[in-house]
Design a protein around this motif. Sequence first.
Motif, short mmCIF file in Angstrom:
data_model
loop_
_atom_site.label_atom_id
_atom_site.label_comp_id
_atom_site.label_asym_id
_atom_site.label_seq_id
_atom_site.Cartn_x
_atom_site.Cartn_y
_atom_site.Cartn_z
N ILE A 178 0.73 -1.23 0.16
CA ILE A 178 0.02 0.06 0.02
C ILE A 178 0.94 1.16 -0.13
O ILE A 178 0.44 2.32 -0.59
CB ILE A 178 -0.89 -0.04 1.07
CG1 ILE A 178 -2.09 1.12 1.10
CG2 ILE A 178 -0.33 -0.19 2.58
CD1 ILE A 178 -3.15 0.68 0.38
N THR A 205 6.35 -3.66 -10.38
CA THR A 205 5.92 -5.02 -10.20
C THR A 205 4.36 -4.98 -10.44
O THR A 205 3.83 -3.94 -10.60
CB THR A 205 6.08 -5.69 -8.90
OG1 THR A 205 5.29 -5.15 -8.07
CG2 THR A 205 7.57 -5.86 -8.66
N GLY A 240 2.05 -6.32 -8.74
CA GLY A 240 1.72 -5.87 -7.39
C GLY A 240 1.48 -4.24 -7.07
O GLY A 240 0.57 -3.79 -6.59
N GLY A 241 2.82 -3.73 -7.65
CA GLY A 241 3.10 -2.38 -7.26
C GLY A 241 2.09 -1.61 -8.24
O GLY A 241 1.62 -0.54 -7.84
N PHE A 293 -1.34 -0.28 -6.97
CA PHE A 293 -1.21 0.68 -5.88
C PHE A 293 -0.82 2.13 -6.41
O PHE A 293 -0.94 3.11 -5.71
CB PHE A 293 -0.34 0.31 -4.66
CG PHE A 293 -0.82 -0.84 -4.19
CD1 PHE A 293 -2.03 -0.79 -3.14
CD2 PHE A 293 -0.26 -2.18 -4.30
CE1 PHE A 293 -2.38 -1.83 -2.46
CE2 PHE A 293 -0.67 -3.24 -3.87
CZ PHE A 293 -1.88 -3.00 -2.81
N SER A 321 7.76 -5.51 -0.86
CA SER A 321 6.63 -6.49 -0.46
C SER A 321 7.20 -7.60 0.26
O SER A 321 8.01 -8.11 -0.18
CB SER A 321 5.54 -6.58 -1.46
OG SER A 321 5.92 -7.53 -2.33
N ALA A 322 6.39 -8.23 1.14
CA ALA A 322 6.79 -9.63 1.54
C ALA A 322 7.02 -10.51 0.58
O ALA A 322 8.02 -11.23 0.33
CB ALA A 322 5.66 -10.07 2.47
N ASN A 323 6.04 -10.58 -0.39
CA ASN A 323 6.21 -11.37 -1.73
C ASN A 323 7.43 -11.14 -2.34
O ASN A 323 8.28 -12.20 -2.69
CB ASN A 323 4.78 -11.24 -2.76
CG ASN A 323 5.02 -12.12 -3.75
OD1 ASN A 323 5.07 -13.26 -3.59
ND2 ASN A 323 5.23 -11.50 -5.07
N ALA A 369 7.65 -2.76 3.63
CA ALA A 369 6.74 -1.94 4.05
C ALA A 369 5.40 -2.92 4.16
O ALA A 369 5.26 -3.37 2.87
CB ALA A 369 6.40 -0.77 3.31
N MET A 410 2.54 -9.25 9.56
CA MET A 410 3.36 -9.74 8.36
C MET A 410 4.76 -9.74 8.78
O MET A 410 5.63 -10.53 8.60
CB MET A 410 3.08 -9.30 7.04
CG MET A 410 1.66 -9.77 6.53
SD MET A 410 1.16 -8.62 4.91
CE MET A 410 1.95 -9.61 3.71
C1 LIG Z 1 -5.27 -3.66 0.00
C2 LIG Z 1 -3.73 -4.44 -0.19
C3 LIG Z 1 -2.74 -4.00 0.56
C4 LIG Z 1 -1.78 -4.62 0.42
N1 LIG Z 1 -0.56 -4.16 1.09
C5 LIG Z 1 0.49 -4.96 1.14
C6 LIG Z 1 1.53 -4.21 2.15
O1 LIG Z 1 1.72 -3.04 2.47
N2 LIG Z 1 2.76 -5.26 1.87
C7 LIG Z 1 3.01 -6.50 1.54
O2 LIG Z 1 3.92 -6.93 1.52
N3 LIG Z 1 1.96 -6.84 0.83
C8 LIG Z 1 0.81 -6.07 0.69
N4 LIG Z 1 -0.37 -6.59 0.03
C9 LIG Z 1 -0.23 -7.99 -0.71
C10 LIG Z 1 0.77 -7.68 -1.94
O3 LIG Z 1 0.27 -6.80 -2.78
C11 LIG Z 1 0.76 -9.05 -2.93
O4 LIG Z 1 1.39 -10.02 -1.88
C12 LIG Z 1 1.35 -9.06 -4.35
O5 LIG Z 1 1.27 -10.32 -4.49
C13 LIG Z 1 2.61 -8.47 -3.97
O6 LIG Z 1 3.16 -8.47 -5.48
P1 LIG Z 1 4.71 -7.99 -5.65
O7 LIG Z 1 5.63 -8.34 -4.64
O8 LIG Z 1 4.93 -8.81 -6.87
O9 LIG Z 1 4.48 -6.59 -6.06
C14 LIG Z 1 -1.45 -5.88 -0.12
C15 LIG Z 1 -2.51 -6.42 -0.62
C16 LIG Z 1 -3.74 -5.68 -0.93
C17 LIG Z 1 -4.93 -6.18 -1.50
#
Ligand SMILES: Cc1cc2nc3c(=O)[nH]c(=O)nc-3n(C[C@H](O)[C@H](O)[C@H](O)COP(=O)(O)O)c2cc1C
Length: 397
Positions: free
Chosen positions: A17, A41, A43-44, A47, A92-94, A124, A129
Amino acid sequence: MKRLTNKRILLGVSGSIAAYKAPDIVRRLQDLGAEVRVVLTQGGAKFITELSLQATSKNKVHDNLWDKEAELAMGHIELAKWADAILVAPASANTLANLSAGKASDLLSNVVLASDAPVLIAPAMNQKMYGSLAVKDNLSILQERNIKFISPEYGEQACGDIGEGRLADPGEIAKQVSEIFSSTKLTGKKVLITLGATIEAIDPVRYLSNHSSGKMGMALARACIEAGAQVTLIHGDVSIPLSNKSNNISANSASEMHQAVMENIGNQDVFIACAAVSDYRVKNIEKNKIKKENKTLTLELIPNKDILADVCKLNHKPICIGFAAETQNLIENAQNKLKNKGCDAIILNDVSRADFGFKMNDNEVVFLTQKSSLKIQKNSKQKIGRKIVEIIIEKFL
Ligand SMILES: Cc1cc2nc3c(=O)[nH]c(=O)nc-3n(C[C@H](O)[C@H](O)[C@H](O)COP(=O)(O)O)c2cc1C
Protein backbone atom coordinates in the motif's frame (compact mmCIF):
# COMPACT_ATOMS: atom_id res chain seq x y z
CA MET A 1 28.45 18.32 -5.56
CA LYS A 2 25.25 16.54 -4.51
CA ARG A 3 25.87 13.09 -3.07
CA LEU A 4 24.06 11.23 -5.85
CA THR A 5 25.28 13.35 -8.79
CA ASN A 6 25.99 11.12 -11.82
CA LYS A 7 24.44 8.13 -10.01
CA ARG A 8 21.83 5.97 -11.72
CA ILE A 9 19.35 4.53 -9.28
CA LEU A 10 16.94 1.82 -10.35
CA LEU A 11 13.88 1.96 -8.09
CA GLY A 12 11.87 -1.27 -7.80
CA VAL A 13 8.32 -0.55 -6.63
CA SER A 14 6.39 -3.59 -5.41
CA GLY A 15 2.88 -4.34 -4.18
CA SER A 16 2.59 -2.61 -0.84
CA ILE A 17 0.00 0.00 0.00
CA ALA A 18 3.03 2.26 0.62
CA ALA A 19 3.73 2.26 -3.14
CA TYR A 20 1.80 5.55 -3.26
CA LYS A 21 4.94 7.07 -1.66
CA ALA A 22 7.18 5.91 -4.54
CA PRO A 23 6.96 9.21 -6.52
CA ASP A 24 8.16 10.98 -3.38
CA ILE A 25 11.11 8.56 -3.15
CA VAL A 26 11.91 9.36 -6.80
CA ARG A 27 11.88 13.09 -5.99
CA ARG A 28 14.07 12.72 -2.90
CA LEU A 29 16.64 10.71 -4.92
CA GLN A 30 16.58 13.40 -7.62
CA ASP A 31 17.06 16.10 -4.96
CA LEU A 32 20.37 14.40 -4.20
CA GLY A 33 21.33 14.47 -7.89
CA ALA A 34 20.38 10.93 -9.00
CA GLU A 35 18.94 9.84 -12.33
CA VAL A 36 16.09 7.45 -11.54
CA ARG A 37 14.43 4.71 -13.54
CA VAL A 38 11.57 2.66 -12.17
CA VAL A 39 10.70 -1.03 -12.41
CA LEU A 40 7.10 -1.57 -11.33
CA THR A 41 5.90 -5.03 -10.31
CA GLN A 42 2.38 -6.22 -11.13
CA GLY A 43 1.50 -5.84 -7.46
CA GLY A 44 3.03 -2.35 -7.38
CA ALA A 45 0.90 -1.31 -10.35
CA LYS A 46 -2.24 -2.00 -8.27
CA PHE A 47 -1.26 0.81 -5.88
CA ILE A 48 0.46 3.45 -8.04
CA THR A 49 0.14 4.32 -11.70
CA GLU A 50 2.87 3.98 -14.26
CA LEU A 51 2.07 7.54 -15.33
CA SER A 52 2.85 9.06 -11.91
CA LEU A 53 6.20 7.29 -11.84
CA GLN A 54 6.97 8.20 -15.42
CA ALA A 55 6.12 11.86 -14.76
CA THR A 56 8.32 12.06 -11.66
CA SER A 57 11.24 9.97 -12.92
CA LYS A 58 11.05 11.55 -16.41
CA ASN A 59 11.83 8.10 -17.78
CA LYS A 60 9.79 5.25 -19.23
CA VAL A 61 8.60 2.90 -16.48
CA HIS A 62 9.59 -0.74 -16.95
CA ASP A 63 6.87 -3.16 -15.88
CA ASN A 64 7.02 -6.18 -18.12
CA LEU A 65 9.64 -8.91 -18.47
CA TRP A 66 7.93 -10.02 -21.67
CA ASP A 67 8.17 -6.63 -23.39
CA LYS A 68 9.10 -7.79 -26.91
CA GLU A 69 10.55 -4.46 -27.99
CA ALA A 70 12.70 -3.93 -24.87
CA GLU A 71 13.88 -7.53 -24.90
CA LEU A 72 15.11 -7.20 -28.48
CA ALA A 73 18.06 -5.49 -26.84
CA MET A 74 17.88 -7.76 -23.76
CA GLY A 75 16.19 -4.98 -21.77
CA HIS A 76 16.42 -6.65 -18.37
CA ILE A 77 20.19 -7.11 -18.72
CA GLU A 78 20.61 -3.53 -19.97
CA LEU A 79 18.69 -2.23 -16.94
CA ALA A 80 20.85 -4.36 -14.64
CA LYS A 81 24.00 -2.90 -16.20
CA TRP A 82 22.63 0.64 -16.23
CA ALA A 83 22.08 0.77 -12.46
CA ASP A 84 24.73 2.04 -10.06
CA ALA A 85 22.43 0.89 -7.27
CA ILE A 86 19.07 -0.88 -7.04
CA LEU A 87 16.61 0.27 -4.40
CA VAL A 88 13.47 -1.81 -3.78
CA ALA A 89 11.05 0.50 -1.98
CA PRO A 90 8.52 -0.43 -0.89
CA ALA A 91 9.60 -4.08 -0.80
CA SER A 92 6.53 -6.29 -0.33
CA ALA A 93 6.68 -9.59 1.61
CA ASN A 94 6.18 -11.38 -1.71
CA THR A 95 9.06 -9.54 -3.43
CA LEU A 96 11.33 -10.21 -0.42
CA ALA A 97 10.50 -13.92 -0.73
CA ASN A 98 11.25 -13.85 -4.49
CA LEU A 99 14.59 -12.13 -3.93
CA SER A 100 15.70 -14.37 -1.08
CA ALA A 101 14.77 -17.50 -3.07
CA GLY A 102 16.70 -16.17 -6.09
CA LYS A 103 13.57 -16.42 -8.24
CA ALA A 104 13.54 -14.86 -11.70
CA SER A 105 9.78 -14.70 -12.13
CA ASP A 106 9.28 -11.02 -12.97
CA LEU A 107 11.30 -8.11 -14.36
CA LEU A 108 12.44 -6.82 -10.96
CA SER A 109 13.75 -10.18 -9.70
CA ASN A 110 15.55 -10.77 -13.02
CA VAL A 111 17.22 -7.37 -12.90
CA VAL A 112 18.37 -7.89 -9.29
CA LEU A 113 19.84 -11.29 -10.20
CA ALA A 114 21.58 -9.92 -13.29
CA SER A 115 23.17 -6.90 -11.63
CA ASP A 116 26.39 -6.49 -9.71
CA ALA A 117 25.24 -3.12 -8.35
CA PRO A 118 24.57 -2.78 -4.62
CA VAL A 119 20.96 -3.55 -3.65
CA LEU A 120 18.95 -1.83 -0.91
CA ILE A 121 15.53 -2.95 0.32
CA ALA A 122 12.98 -0.92 2.28
CA PRO A 123 10.22 -3.30 3.42
CA ALA A 124 6.69 -2.07 4.08
CA MET A 125 3.88 -4.27 5.31
CA ASN A 126 1.41 -4.97 8.10
CA GLN A 127 3.12 -5.38 11.48
CA LYS A 128 2.01 -9.03 11.84
CA MET A 129 3.37 -9.87 8.38
CA TYR A 130 6.61 -8.06 9.20
CA GLY A 131 6.92 -9.98 12.46
CA SER A 132 6.34 -13.38 10.82
CA LEU A 133 9.16 -15.92 10.90
CA ALA A 134 9.07 -16.30 7.13
CA VAL A 135 9.64 -12.59 6.49
CA LYS A 136 12.33 -12.44 9.21
CA ASP A 137 14.14 -15.45 7.65
CA ASN A 138 13.98 -13.91 4.18
CA LEU A 139 15.37 -10.63 5.47
CA SER A 140 18.26 -12.33 7.22
CA ILE A 141 19.12 -14.33 4.06
CA LEU A 142 19.15 -11.10 2.05
CA GLN A 143 21.32 -9.30 4.60
CA GLU A 144 23.82 -12.18 4.56
CA ARG A 145 24.11 -11.53 0.83
CA ASN A 146 25.14 -7.94 1.60
CA ILE A 147 21.82 -6.49 0.59
CA LYS A 148 21.39 -3.31 2.61
CA PHE A 149 18.28 -3.19 4.72
CA ILE A 150 16.43 0.08 5.42
CA SER A 151 14.31 -0.54 8.53
CA PRO A 152 10.63 0.22 8.47
CA GLU A 153 9.20 2.58 11.07
CA TYR A 154 6.94 1.88 14.03
CA GLY A 155 3.53 3.59 14.01
CA GLU A 156 -0.06 3.52 12.86
CA GLN A 157 -0.57 1.52 9.65
CA ALA A 158 -2.99 1.78 6.73
CA CYS A 159 -4.99 -1.16 8.13
CA GLY A 160 -5.35 0.60 11.52
CA ASP A 161 -2.82 -1.65 13.34
CA ILE A 162 -0.05 -0.08 15.35
CA GLY A 163 3.39 -1.65 15.09
CA GLU A 164 6.57 -1.99 13.06
CA GLY A 165 6.21 -2.18 9.26
CA ARG A 166 5.56 1.34 7.96
CA LEU A 167 7.80 2.32 5.04
CA ALA A 168 10.78 4.42 6.17
CA ASP A 169 10.54 8.12 5.40
CA PRO A 170 11.36 8.79 1.66
CA GLY A 171 13.99 11.40 2.62
CA GLU A 172 15.65 8.88 4.96
CA ILE A 173 15.55 6.21 2.23
CA ALA A 174 17.27 8.56 -0.26
CA LYS A 175 19.86 9.50 2.37
CA GLN A 176 20.68 5.82 3.03
CA VAL A 177 21.09 5.23 -0.73
CA SER A 178 23.52 8.16 -0.94
CA GLU A 179 25.56 6.80 1.97
CA ILE A 180 26.57 3.70 0.05
CA PHE A 181 28.44 5.92 -2.42
CA SER A 182 30.12 8.34 -0.06
CA SER A 183 33.76 7.49 -0.02
CA THR A 184 36.46 9.68 1.40
CA LYS A 185 39.26 7.34 0.48
CA LEU A 186 40.95 9.90 -1.78
CA THR A 187 40.28 12.96 0.38
CA GLY A 188 43.44 15.08 0.46
CA LYS A 189 44.94 13.22 -2.53
CA LYS A 190 45.80 14.85 -5.84
CA VAL A 191 45.25 12.94 -9.06
CA LEU A 192 46.43 14.03 -12.52
CA ILE A 193 44.72 12.32 -15.46
CA THR A 194 45.50 12.73 -19.16
CA LEU A 195 42.66 11.91 -21.57
CA GLY A 196 41.46 12.15 -25.13
CA ALA A 197 43.37 12.08 -28.39
CA THR A 198 46.40 14.21 -29.25
CA ILE A 199 46.49 16.10 -32.53
CA GLU A 200 49.67 16.34 -34.62
CA ALA A 201 49.47 19.03 -37.27
CA ILE A 202 50.47 18.29 -40.86
CA ASP A 203 49.61 21.75 -42.16
CA PRO A 204 47.20 24.47 -40.93
CA VAL A 205 44.12 22.36 -41.78
CA ARG A 206 45.14 18.69 -41.55
CA TYR A 207 46.37 16.56 -38.70
CA LEU A 208 47.17 13.05 -37.46
CA SER A 209 45.06 11.79 -34.55
CA ASN A 210 43.26 8.69 -33.26
CA HIS A 211 39.83 7.41 -32.17
CA SER A 212 40.07 8.18 -28.44
CA SER A 213 36.92 9.94 -27.14
CA GLY A 214 38.06 10.70 -23.58
CA LYS A 215 35.14 8.67 -22.11
CA MET A 216 37.35 6.29 -20.12
CA GLY A 217 39.44 9.18 -18.76
CA MET A 218 36.31 11.08 -17.73
CA ALA A 219 34.91 7.98 -16.02
CA LEU A 220 38.15 7.73 -14.02
CA ALA A 221 38.02 11.44 -13.23
CA ARG A 222 34.45 11.12 -11.93
CA ALA A 223 35.36 8.12 -9.80
CA CYS A 224 38.33 10.00 -8.29
CA ILE A 225 36.17 13.09 -7.63
CA GLU A 226 33.50 10.89 -6.00
CA ALA A 227 36.17 9.45 -3.72
CA GLY A 228 37.19 12.96 -2.64
CA ALA A 229 40.34 13.56 -4.76
CA GLN A 230 41.47 16.91 -6.15
CA VAL A 231 41.63 16.14 -9.87
CA THR A 232 43.58 17.82 -12.68
CA LEU A 233 42.67 16.83 -16.24
CA ILE A 234 45.09 17.41 -19.11
CA HIS A 235 43.03 16.75 -22.19
CA GLY A 236 43.59 16.46 -25.89
CA ASP A 237 40.65 16.24 -28.30
CA VAL A 238 37.58 14.84 -26.47
CA SER A 239 34.02 14.21 -27.64
CA ILE A 240 32.37 14.47 -24.20
CA PRO A 241 31.84 17.29 -21.72
CA LEU A 242 34.55 17.59 -19.05
CA SER A 243 33.82 17.77 -15.35
CA ASN A 244 33.46 21.21 -13.82
CA LYS A 245 34.78 19.78 -10.55
CA SER A 246 38.31 19.37 -11.91
CA ASN A 247 41.09 21.70 -13.00
CA ASN A 248 40.99 21.27 -16.79
CA ILE A 249 44.02 22.07 -18.94
CA SER A 250 43.90 21.76 -22.72
CA ALA A 251 46.88 20.34 -24.62
CA ASN A 252 46.59 19.60 -28.32
CA SER A 253 49.75 17.84 -29.43
CA ALA A 254 51.82 15.22 -27.63
CA SER A 255 54.54 17.84 -27.04
CA GLU A 256 52.05 20.26 -25.49
CA MET A 257 50.65 17.44 -23.35
CA HIS A 258 54.16 16.44 -22.23
CA GLN A 259 54.89 20.03 -21.21
CA ALA A 260 51.55 20.46 -19.40
CA VAL A 261 52.05 17.19 -17.48
CA MET A 262 55.59 18.10 -16.45
CA GLU A 263 54.45 21.55 -15.27
CA ASN A 264 51.66 20.08 -13.16
CA ILE A 265 53.03 16.76 -11.88
CA GLY A 266 54.74 18.17 -8.73
CA ASN A 267 52.77 17.25 -5.54
CA GLN A 268 50.49 14.80 -7.38
CA ASP A 269 49.85 11.52 -5.55
CA VAL A 270 48.58 9.57 -8.56
CA PHE A 271 49.18 9.97 -12.30
CA ILE A 272 46.84 8.15 -14.69
CA ALA A 273 47.98 8.31 -18.31
CA CYS A 274 44.74 7.59 -20.14
CA ALA A 275 45.20 9.87 -23.17
CA ALA A 276 45.90 8.25 -26.53
CA VAL A 277 49.13 10.08 -27.27
CA SER A 278 50.65 10.02 -30.73
CA ASP A 279 54.00 8.21 -30.79
CA TYR A 280 55.13 10.35 -33.75
CA ARG A 281 54.75 13.87 -35.04
CA VAL A 282 55.35 15.43 -38.44
CA LYS A 283 58.94 16.69 -38.66
CA ASN A 284 58.22 19.73 -40.83
CA ILE A 285 54.72 21.16 -40.36
CA GLU A 286 53.82 23.07 -43.50
CA LYS A 287 53.00 26.74 -42.89
CA ASN A 288 50.44 26.77 -45.70
CA LYS A 289 47.88 24.20 -46.79
CA ILE A 290 49.53 21.47 -48.85
CA LYS A 291 48.21 21.65 -52.38
CA LYS A 292 46.94 18.56 -54.15
CA GLU A 293 49.39 17.27 -56.72
CA ASN A 294 49.31 14.17 -58.82
CA LYS A 295 52.27 12.46 -57.11
CA THR A 296 53.05 10.59 -53.91
CA LEU A 297 53.28 12.71 -50.78
CA THR A 298 55.69 11.54 -48.08
CA LEU A 299 55.44 12.80 -44.52
CA GLU A 300 58.53 12.41 -42.37
CA LEU A 301 57.57 11.45 -38.81
CA ILE A 302 59.78 11.79 -35.76
CA PRO A 303 59.15 10.24 -32.32
CA ASN A 304 57.42 12.19 -29.56
CA LYS A 305 58.63 12.24 -25.95
CA ASP A 306 57.15 9.46 -23.82
CA ILE A 307 55.04 11.21 -21.16
CA LEU A 308 54.46 8.16 -18.93
CA ALA A 309 58.09 7.00 -19.04
CA ASP A 310 59.32 10.53 -18.22
CA VAL A 311 56.97 10.84 -15.23
CA CYS A 312 58.11 7.40 -14.00
CA LYS A 313 61.74 8.64 -14.08
CA LEU A 314 61.06 11.58 -11.74
CA ASN A 315 62.79 11.46 -8.35
CA HIS A 316 59.56 11.95 -6.47
CA LYS A 317 57.28 10.13 -8.85
CA PRO A 318 53.59 9.72 -8.06
CA ILE A 319 51.88 6.34 -8.35
CA CYS A 320 51.93 5.90 -12.12
CA ILE A 321 49.18 4.06 -13.97
CA GLY A 322 49.39 3.67 -17.74
CA PHE A 323 46.97 2.43 -20.38
CA ALA A 324 47.93 0.02 -23.15
CA ALA A 325 45.62 -0.05 -26.16
CA GLU A 326 46.59 -3.26 -27.94
CA THR A 327 45.28 -5.27 -30.89
CA GLN A 328 47.54 -8.37 -30.67
CA ASN A 329 49.75 -10.25 -28.14
CA LEU A 330 47.77 -8.33 -25.56
CA ILE A 331 49.21 -9.45 -22.23
CA GLU A 332 52.78 -9.75 -23.56
CA ASN A 333 52.75 -6.23 -25.04
CA ALA A 334 51.19 -4.74 -21.91
CA GLN A 335 53.71 -6.48 -19.65
CA ASN A 336 56.58 -5.11 -21.76
CA LYS A 337 55.12 -1.63 -21.46
CA LEU A 338 54.85 -2.03 -17.69
CA LYS A 339 58.52 -3.07 -17.46
CA ASN A 340 59.96 -0.62 -19.99
CA LYS A 341 58.23 2.44 -18.64
CA GLY A 342 58.69 1.58 -14.97
CA CYS A 343 55.09 2.33 -14.00
CA ASP A 344 53.16 0.75 -11.13
CA ALA A 345 50.33 -0.70 -13.21
CA ILE A 346 49.12 -0.93 -16.76
CA ILE A 347 45.47 -1.12 -17.73
CA LEU A 348 45.18 -3.24 -20.83
CA ASN A 349 42.48 -2.45 -23.40
CA ASP A 350 41.79 -4.75 -26.33
CA VAL A 351 40.96 -2.14 -28.97
CA SER A 352 40.39 -4.69 -31.72
CA ARG A 353 36.98 -5.63 -30.29
CA ALA A 354 33.90 -4.13 -31.92
CA ASP A 355 31.70 -4.35 -28.81
CA PHE A 356 33.78 -2.17 -26.43
CA GLY A 357 36.75 0.18 -26.32
CA PHE A 358 37.38 3.29 -28.43
CA LYS A 359 34.39 5.68 -28.56
CA MET A 360 32.04 3.06 -27.01
CA ASN A 361 30.29 3.42 -23.65
CA ASP A 362 31.48 -0.01 -22.49
CA ASN A 363 34.93 -1.38 -21.85
CA GLU A 364 36.65 -4.50 -20.57
CA VAL A 365 40.17 -4.23 -19.18
CA VAL A 366 42.92 -6.12 -17.40
CA PHE A 367 44.65 -4.41 -14.46
CA LEU A 368 48.27 -5.57 -14.62
CA THR A 369 51.04 -5.11 -12.10
CA GLN A 370 54.44 -6.84 -11.91
CA LYS A 371 52.87 -9.43 -9.61
CA SER A 372 49.22 -9.65 -10.55
CA SER A 373 46.70 -9.59 -13.33
CA LEU A 374 43.04 -8.81 -12.68
CA LYS A 375 40.38 -8.89 -15.39
CA ILE A 376 37.53 -6.38 -15.03
CA GLN A 377 34.67 -7.85 -17.05
CA LYS A 378 32.81 -5.86 -19.72
CA ASN A 379 30.71 -3.10 -18.20
CA SER A 380 29.98 0.60 -18.61
CA LYS A 381 33.10 2.78 -18.60
CA GLN A 382 31.71 4.52 -15.50
CA LYS A 383 31.65 1.24 -13.56
CA ILE A 384 35.01 0.13 -14.94
CA GLY A 385 36.39 3.54 -13.85
CA ARG A 386 35.10 3.07 -10.30
CA LYS A 387 36.54 -0.44 -10.13
CA ILE A 388 39.96 0.76 -11.36
CA VAL A 389 40.00 3.53 -8.75
CA GLU A 390 39.03 1.02 -6.03
CA ILE A 391 41.94 -1.22 -7.07
CA ILE A 392 44.40 1.70 -7.14
CA ILE A 393 43.32 2.66 -3.60
CA GLU A 394 43.54 -0.93 -2.38
CA LYS A 395 46.93 -1.70 -3.95
CA PHE A 396 48.84 1.54 -3.66
CA LEU A 397 47.30 4.01 -1.17
C1 LIG B 1 -5.14 -3.67 -0.17
C2 LIG B 1 -3.84 -4.46 -0.15
C3 LIG B 1 -2.78 -3.95 0.51
C4 LIG B 1 -1.57 -4.66 0.55
N1 LIG B 1 -0.49 -4.13 1.22
C5 LIG B 1 0.65 -4.83 1.30
C6 LIG B 1 1.77 -4.29 1.99
O1 LIG B 1 1.75 -3.16 2.50
N2 LIG B 1 2.89 -5.03 2.04
C7 LIG B 1 2.99 -6.27 1.45
O2 LIG B 1 4.05 -6.89 1.56
N3 LIG B 1 1.95 -6.80 0.79
C8 LIG B 1 0.78 -6.12 0.69
N4 LIG B 1 -0.29 -6.63 0.00
C9 LIG B 1 -0.13 -7.94 -0.67
C10 LIG B 1 0.65 -7.80 -1.98
O3 LIG B 1 0.11 -6.78 -2.77
C11 LIG B 1 0.69 -9.13 -2.74
O4 LIG B 1 1.43 -10.06 -1.98
C12 LIG B 1 1.28 -9.01 -4.13
O5 LIG B 1 1.28 -10.31 -4.69
C13 LIG B 1 2.67 -8.47 -4.11
O6 LIG B 1 3.20 -8.50 -5.42
P1 LIG B 1 4.64 -8.03 -5.78
O7 LIG B 1 5.57 -8.40 -4.69
O8 LIG B 1 4.97 -8.75 -7.05
O9 LIG B 1 4.58 -6.59 -6.01
C14 LIG B 1 -1.48 -5.94 -0.08
C15 LIG B 1 -2.60 -6.43 -0.75
C16 LIG B 1 -3.76 -5.70 -0.79
C17 LIG B 1 -4.96 -6.28 -1.52
